[in-house]
Write a protein that holds these residues in place. Sequence first.
Motif, PDB file in Angstrom:
ATOM      1  N   PHE A 211       0.846  -1.276  -0.015  1.00  0.00           N
ATOM      2  CA  PHE A 211       0.123   0.100  -0.055  1.00  0.00           C
ATOM      3  C   PHE A 211       0.928   1.224  -0.113  1.00  0.00           C
ATOM      4  O   PHE A 211       0.589   2.348  -0.688  1.00  0.00           O
ATOM      5  CB  PHE A 211      -0.715   0.011   1.165  1.00  0.00           C
ATOM      6  CG  PHE A 211      -2.196  -1.183   1.166  1.00  0.00           C
ATOM      7  CD1 PHE A 211      -2.733  -1.277  -0.016  1.00  0.00           C
ATOM      8  CD2 PHE A 211      -2.158  -1.805   2.115  1.00  0.00           C
ATOM      9  CE1 PHE A 211      -3.773  -2.131  -0.069  1.00  0.00           C
ATOM     10  CE2 PHE A 211      -3.377  -2.986   1.914  1.00  0.00           C
ATOM     11  CZ  PHE A 211      -3.975  -2.941   0.718  1.00  0.00           C
ATOM     12  N   LEU A 212       2.053   1.260   0.782  1.00  0.00           N
ATOM     13  CA  LEU A 212       3.054   2.306   0.684  1.00  0.00           C
ATOM     14  C   LEU A 212       3.494   2.455  -0.616  1.00  0.00           C
ATOM     15  O   LEU A 212       3.626   3.671  -1.211  1.00  0.00           O
ATOM     16  CB  LEU A 212       4.132   2.203   1.653  1.00  0.00           C
ATOM     17  CG  LEU A 212       4.966   3.236   1.809  1.00  0.00           C
ATOM     18  CD1 LEU A 212       4.225   4.480   2.425  1.00  0.00           C
ATOM     19  CD2 LEU A 212       6.001   2.905   2.787  1.00  0.00           C
ATOM     20  N   LEU A 213       3.893   1.660  -1.453  1.00  0.00           N
ATOM     21  CA  LEU A 213       4.453   1.633  -2.630  1.00  0.00           C
ATOM     22  C   LEU A 213       3.259   2.239  -3.635  1.00  0.00           C
ATOM     23  O   LEU A 213       3.586   3.106  -4.869  1.00  0.00           O
ATOM     24  CB  LEU A 213       4.850   0.353  -3.268  1.00  0.00           C
ATOM     25  CG  LEU A 213       5.181   0.066  -4.751  1.00  0.00           C
ATOM     26  CD1 LEU A 213       6.862   0.941  -4.740  1.00  0.00           C
ATOM     27  CD2 LEU A 213       5.726  -1.340  -4.950  1.00  0.00           C
ATOM     28  N   LEU A 214       2.046   1.701  -3.671  1.00  0.00           N
ATOM     29  CA  LEU A 214       0.772   2.022  -4.447  1.00  0.00           C
ATOM     30  C   LEU A 214       0.578   3.631  -4.161  1.00  0.00           C
ATOM     31  O   LEU A 214       0.554   4.197  -5.213  1.00  0.00           O
ATOM     32  CB  LEU A 214      -0.215   1.320  -3.961  1.00  0.00           C
ATOM     33  CG  LEU A 214      -1.465   1.138  -4.918  1.00  0.00           C
ATOM     34  CD1 LEU A 214      -0.912   0.372  -6.278  1.00  0.00           C
ATOM     35  CD2 LEU A 214      -2.649   0.217  -4.482  1.00  0.00           C
ATOM     36  N   ALA A 215       0.624   4.099  -2.921  1.00  0.00           N
ATOM     37  CA  ALA A 215       0.370   5.313  -2.791  1.00  0.00           C
ATOM     38  C   ALA A 215       1.356   6.259  -3.127  1.00  0.00           C
ATOM     39  O   ALA A 215       1.053   7.418  -3.856  1.00  0.00           O
ATOM     40  CB  ALA A 215      -0.186   5.719  -1.079  1.00  0.00           C
ATOM     41  N   GLY A 216       2.572   5.723  -3.126  1.00  0.00           N
ATOM     42  CA  GLY A 216       3.744   6.497  -3.632  1.00  0.00           C
ATOM     43  C   GLY A 216       3.813   6.763  -4.995  1.00  0.00           C
ATOM     44  O   GLY A 216       3.990   7.844  -5.536  1.00  0.00           O
ATOM     45  N   ALA A 217       3.617   5.466  -5.559  1.00  0.00           N
ATOM     46  CA  ALA A 217       3.470   5.821  -7.282  1.00  0.00           C
ATOM     47  C   ALA A 217       2.415   6.683  -7.915  1.00  0.00           C
ATOM     48  O   ALA A 217       2.534   7.444  -8.681  1.00  0.00           O
ATOM     49  CB  ALA A 217       3.338   4.312  -7.850  1.00  0.00           C
ATOM     50  N   ALA A 218       1.182   6.531  -7.092  1.00  0.00           N
ATOM     51  CA  ALA A 218       0.181   7.372  -7.609  1.00  0.00           C
ATOM     52  C   ALA A 218       0.281   8.659  -7.237  1.00  0.00           C
ATOM     53  O   ALA A 218       0.184   9.689  -8.013  1.00  0.00           O
ATOM     54  CB  ALA A 218      -1.076   6.935  -6.608  1.00  0.00           C
ATOM     55  N   ALA A 219       1.065   9.188  -6.001  1.00  0.00           N
ATOM     56  CA  ALA A 219       1.472  10.594  -5.507  1.00  0.00           C
ATOM     57  C   ALA A 219       2.346  11.012  -6.721  1.00  0.00           C
ATOM     58  O   ALA A 219       2.321  12.457  -7.193  1.00  0.00           O
ATOM     59  CB  ALA A 219       2.035  10.524  -4.155  1.00  0.00           C
ATOM     60  N   ALA A 220       3.347  10.334  -7.388  1.00  0.00           N
ATOM     61  CA  ALA A 220       4.436  10.590  -8.210  1.00  0.00           C
ATOM     62  C   ALA A 220       3.502  11.087  -9.661  1.00  0.00           C
ATOM     63  O   ALA A 220       3.992  11.901 -10.338  1.00  0.00           O
ATOM     64  CB  ALA A 220       5.336   9.506  -8.476  1.00  0.00           C
ATOM     65  N   MET A 221       2.769  10.066  -9.909  1.00  0.00           N
ATOM     66  CA  MET A 221       1.840  10.432 -10.977  1.00  0.00           C
ATOM     67  C   MET A 221       1.013  11.900 -10.840  1.00  0.00           C
ATOM     68  O   MET A 221       0.829  12.323 -11.956  1.00  0.00           O
ATOM     69  CB  MET A 221       0.886   9.373 -11.411  1.00  0.00           C
ATOM     70  CG  MET A 221       1.678   8.147 -11.741  1.00  0.00           C
ATOM     71  SD  MET A 221       0.267   6.768 -12.165  1.00  0.00           S
ATOM     72  CE  MET A 221      -0.901   7.608 -13.263  1.00  0.00           C
ATOM     73  N   ARG A 222       0.561  12.109  -9.735  1.00  0.00           N
ATOM     74  CA  ARG A 222      -0.201  13.219  -9.537  1.00  0.00           C
ATOM     75  C   ARG A 222       0.287  14.622 -10.268  1.00  0.00           C
ATOM     76  O   ARG A 222      -0.360  15.357 -10.763  1.00  0.00           O
ATOM     77  CB  ARG A 222      -0.306  13.314  -8.050  1.00  0.00           C
ATOM     78  CG  ARG A 222      -1.535  14.565  -7.693  1.00  0.00           C
ATOM     79  CD  ARG A 222      -1.446  14.653  -6.329  1.00  0.00           C
ATOM     80  NE  ARG A 222      -2.784  15.241  -5.723  1.00  0.00           N
ATOM     81  CZ  ARG A 222      -2.598  16.682  -5.115  1.00  0.00           C
ATOM     82  NH1 ARG A 222      -1.293  17.292  -5.037  1.00  0.00           N
ATOM     83  NH2 ARG A 222      -3.597  17.238  -4.827  1.00  0.00           N
ATOM     84  N   ARG A 223       1.818  14.698 -10.487  1.00  0.00           N
ATOM     85  CA  ARG A 223       2.398  15.659 -11.018  1.00  0.00           C
ATOM     86  C   ARG A 223       1.934  15.699 -12.513  1.00  0.00           C
ATOM     87  O   ARG A 223       2.035  17.165 -12.901  1.00  0.00           O
ATOM     88  CB  ARG A 223       3.864  15.740 -10.748  1.00  0.00           C
ATOM     89  CG  ARG A 223       4.350  15.598  -9.332  1.00  0.00           C
ATOM     90  CD  ARG A 223       5.566  15.474  -9.190  1.00  0.00           C
ATOM     91  NE  ARG A 223       6.139  15.019  -7.818  1.00  0.00           N
ATOM     92  CZ  ARG A 223       7.409  14.519  -7.456  1.00  0.00           C
ATOM     93  NH1 ARG A 223       8.326  14.198  -8.536  1.00  0.00           N
ATOM     94  NH2 ARG A 223       7.503  14.193  -6.390  1.00  0.00           N
ATOM     95  N   LEU A 224       1.888  14.826 -12.902  1.00  0.00           N
ATOM     96  CA  LEU A 224       1.429  14.814 -14.532  1.00  0.00           C
ATOM     97  C   LEU A 224      -0.088  14.867 -14.716  1.00  0.00           C
ATOM     98  O   LEU A 224      -0.539  15.214 -15.943  1.00  0.00           O
ATOM     99  CB  LEU A 224       1.927  13.428 -15.272  1.00  0.00           C
ATOM    100  CG  LEU A 224       3.429  13.142 -14.862  1.00  0.00           C
ATOM    101  CD1 LEU A 224       3.617  11.732 -15.403  1.00  0.00           C
ATOM    102  CD2 LEU A 224       4.372  14.095 -15.672  1.00  0.00           C
TER     103      LEU A 224
END
Length: 204
Positions: A158-171
């Motif tokens: 879940f930490l990896l999933l949320a982190g990947a999603a947060a990184a995508m947020r910039r795009l």
Amino acid sequence: MTAVFFTGLAIGLALIVPIGAQNVFVFGQGVSLGMPRALWAVAGAGLCDTLLIVLGATGASALLDSVPGLRPAMLAAGALFLAYLGVRSLLTRPTELDGEDGDWSPARTLRRTAAVSLLNPHAVLDTVGVLGAAIAAQSAGTRAAFAAGAVSASWGWFLLLAGAAAAMRRLMTPGRRVWFDRASGVILLVFAVWLGWEFVHAVA
């Protein structure tokens, strides 16, 4: 003990990683809220899975099977809640995204994450039943290490999933965010229909 821990980790990942309503929700929170706010969704999902794994290890799976009407009730509640979240996501508009942060609170995120985690009968039965049985099958001296591996799989994923999603947020432009929310809504509605179909068969 190390081998037992990694066995629990591998089995935990095998059950948690496949796409499901909980994963869709946590990923969506990462996109919508970014870090560190999405960590509240990670905490909610991780705590719920930890609770279910502990319950499974202590024999709660037998209780789930012995209570009449419990499974249909879980299916109905899960279908209704996922349908609510799905419709809400489908109706997202760009103007609503601007005020999204104002509606955010840790308690609200924890409540919604707990509902998605605990009102999904498949997640409950898999976690309590499958992982619980796997833990019970271990020798008394290795059960804690196996359970720790399964719990680590949940929190780490879940930490990896949320982190990947947060990184995508910039795009994510507002327009892309709307379409992402709508796609998430479709997935949640598919799960809602699936649970509804199983409810019909369970009471037929």
